[in-house]
Scaffold this active site. Structure first.
Site, short mmCIF file in Angstrom:
data_model
loop_
_atom_site.label_atom_id
_atom_site.label_comp_id
_atom_site.label_asym_id
_atom_site.label_seq_id
_atom_site.Cartn_x
_atom_site.Cartn_y
_atom_site.Cartn_z
CB SER A 65 -0.94 0.00 1.22
OG SER A 65 -1.93 -0.98 1.05
CD GLU A 67 5.80 0.15 -1.89
OE1 GLU A 67 4.96 -0.72 -1.61
OE2 GLU A 67 6.68 0.55 -1.09
CB CYS A 88 -5.95 -4.86 2.18
SG CYS A 88 -6.46 -5.69 3.70
CB VAL A 89 -3.02 -1.23 5.91
CG1 VAL A 89 -1.80 -1.28 6.83
CG2 VAL A 89 -2.67 -0.50 4.62
CD GLU A 93 -1.73 -9.67 8.05
OE1 GLU A 93 -1.11 -9.18 7.09
OE2 GLU A 93 -2.64 -10.48 7.94
CB THR A 94 2.17 -3.86 9.84
OG1 THR A 94 3.18 -2.88 9.86
CG2 THR A 94 0.83 -3.22 9.56
CG HIS A 96 6.00 -0.38 10.13
ND1 HIS A 96 6.82 0.27 11.01
CD2 HIS A 96 6.69 -1.47 9.71
CE1 HIS A 96 7.96 -0.38 11.12
NE2 HIS A 96 7.90 -1.45 10.36
CG PHE A 121 -8.39 6.22 0.60
CD1 PHE A 121 -7.01 6.35 0.73
CD2 PHE A 121 -9.09 5.58 1.63
CE1 PHE A 121 -6.35 5.87 1.85
CE2 PHE A 121 -8.43 5.09 2.75
CZ PHE A 121 -7.05 5.23 2.85
C1 DLZ Z 1 5.66 -3.92 5.28
C2 DLZ Z 1 4.18 -4.00 5.23
C3 DLZ Z 1 3.46 -4.50 6.32
C4 DLZ Z 1 4.15 -4.98 7.56
N1 DLZ Z 1 2.12 -4.60 6.29
C5 DLZ Z 1 1.44 -4.20 5.18
C6 DLZ Z 1 0.03 -4.29 5.12
O1 DLZ Z 1 -0.68 -4.74 6.03
N2 DLZ Z 1 -0.56 -3.87 3.96
C7 DLZ Z 1 0.14 -3.37 2.89
O2 DLZ Z 1 -0.47 -2.99 1.88
N3 DLZ Z 1 1.49 -3.28 2.95
C8 DLZ Z 1 2.16 -3.69 4.04
N4 DLZ Z 1 3.52 -3.61 4.09
C9 DLZ Z 1 4.24 -3.22 2.86
C10 DLZ Z 1 4.39 -1.71 2.69
O3 DLZ Z 1 3.18 -1.13 2.21
C11 DLZ Z 1 5.49 -1.44 1.63
O4 DLZ Z 1 5.22 -2.19 0.47
C12 DLZ Z 1 6.87 -1.82 2.11
O5 DLZ Z 1 7.15 -1.17 3.34
C13 DLZ Z 1 7.96 -1.44 1.09
O6 DLZ Z 1 7.98 -0.03 0.91
#
Ligand code: DLZ
Length: 158
Positions: A65, A67, A88-89, A93-94, A96, A121
Site C-alpha cells: 500500500s 507504493e 489493504c492494511v 500484521e504490522t 507500522h 481511496f
Molecule cells: C511492510 C508491510 C506490512 C508490515 N504490512 C502491510 C500491510 O498490512 N498492507 C500493505 O499494503 N502493505 C504492508 N507492508 C508493505 C508496505 O506497504 C510497503 O510495500 C513496504 O514497506 C515497502 O515499501
C-alpha cells in the site's frame, strides 16, 4: 462505523453517471493479495456494468500500500480520467499500521490537490483479517464497488 449501517456495495444505478468513453486506472497493492484481488474484481465488474469498456480499464500492480501513491502518480501520467488506489492494511500484521495508513492517505490527498485527475481511496485499514474479508465481498459488501461508483461520480465534476 458506516459499514454497520450500510452495505458498501449498495448503489442506485439511476444516480450513477455512465462510464461510456471513460478510461479508469486501477492501481493494486499485492500485500494481502486475496483481499486486494476481491476489491479489484468488485471495482472492475462495477465499472464494466456501468458502461466502461474493458479495454479502457488499465491496471498497475505495486508491492504494498505504501507504493500506491507512486503507482497512482504514474497512472495519472498515463492520461486516464480517474484512478482508483486499491490496498489493504491490517493492524494485527504490522507495527507500522498507523504510519502506512497515514502515508497513503496523505499521499493520495496530495495527488488530488496537485493533479487534475481524481484518485479514489480504496484502501481497507482494518483491525483484523475478518474485517477486511467482510468489506471485500463479505457481509459488509465490497469497497471496490463503492470505489468504482465514486470514480464515476467524480468523472463528471469539472
Ligand atoms: C511492510 C508491510 C506490512 C508490515 N504490512 C502491510 C500491510 O498490512 N498492507 C500493505 O499494503 N502493505 C504492508 N507492508 C508493505 C508496505 O506497504 C510497503 O510495500 C513496504 O514497506 C515497502 O515499501
Amino acid at each position: 462505523m458506516s459499514t454497520q449501517h450500510s452495505n458498501l456495495s449498495d448503489y442506485d444505478m439511476s444516480n450513477v453517471p455512465s462510464g461510456d468513453n471513460l478510461s479508469i486506472g486501477l492501481v493494486v497493492s499485492e500485500w494481502n493479495e486475496d483481499i486486494t484481488e476481491s476489491l479489484y474484481k468488485g471495482a472492475y465488474d462495477t465499472l464494466v456494468e456501468c458502461g466502461v469498456l474493458s479495454n479502457n480499464i488499465k491496471r498497475i500492480n505495486v508491492p504494498g500500500s505504501f507504493e500506491l501513491v507512486y503507482g497512482s502518480k504514474k497512472m495519472i501520467q498515463s492520461n486516464v480520467d480517474v484512478v482508483i488506489a486499491i490496498g489493504c492494511v491490517i493492524k494485527g500484521e504490522t507495527e507500522h499500521f498507523n504510519y502506512i495508513c497515514q502515508s497513503v492517505s496523505n499521499g493520495i490527498i496530495d495527488l488530488n490537490i496537485n493533479f487534475n485527475t481524481p484518485v479514489v481511496f480504496c484502501v481497507l485499514t482494518d483491525n483484523n483479517k475478518q474485517q477486511s474479508v467482510d468489506r471485500s465481498g463479505g457481509k459488509h459488501g465490497n469497497k471496490g464497488v463503492e470505489a468504482a461508483i465514486t470514480a464515476l461520480k467524480l468523472s463528471v465534476i469539472k
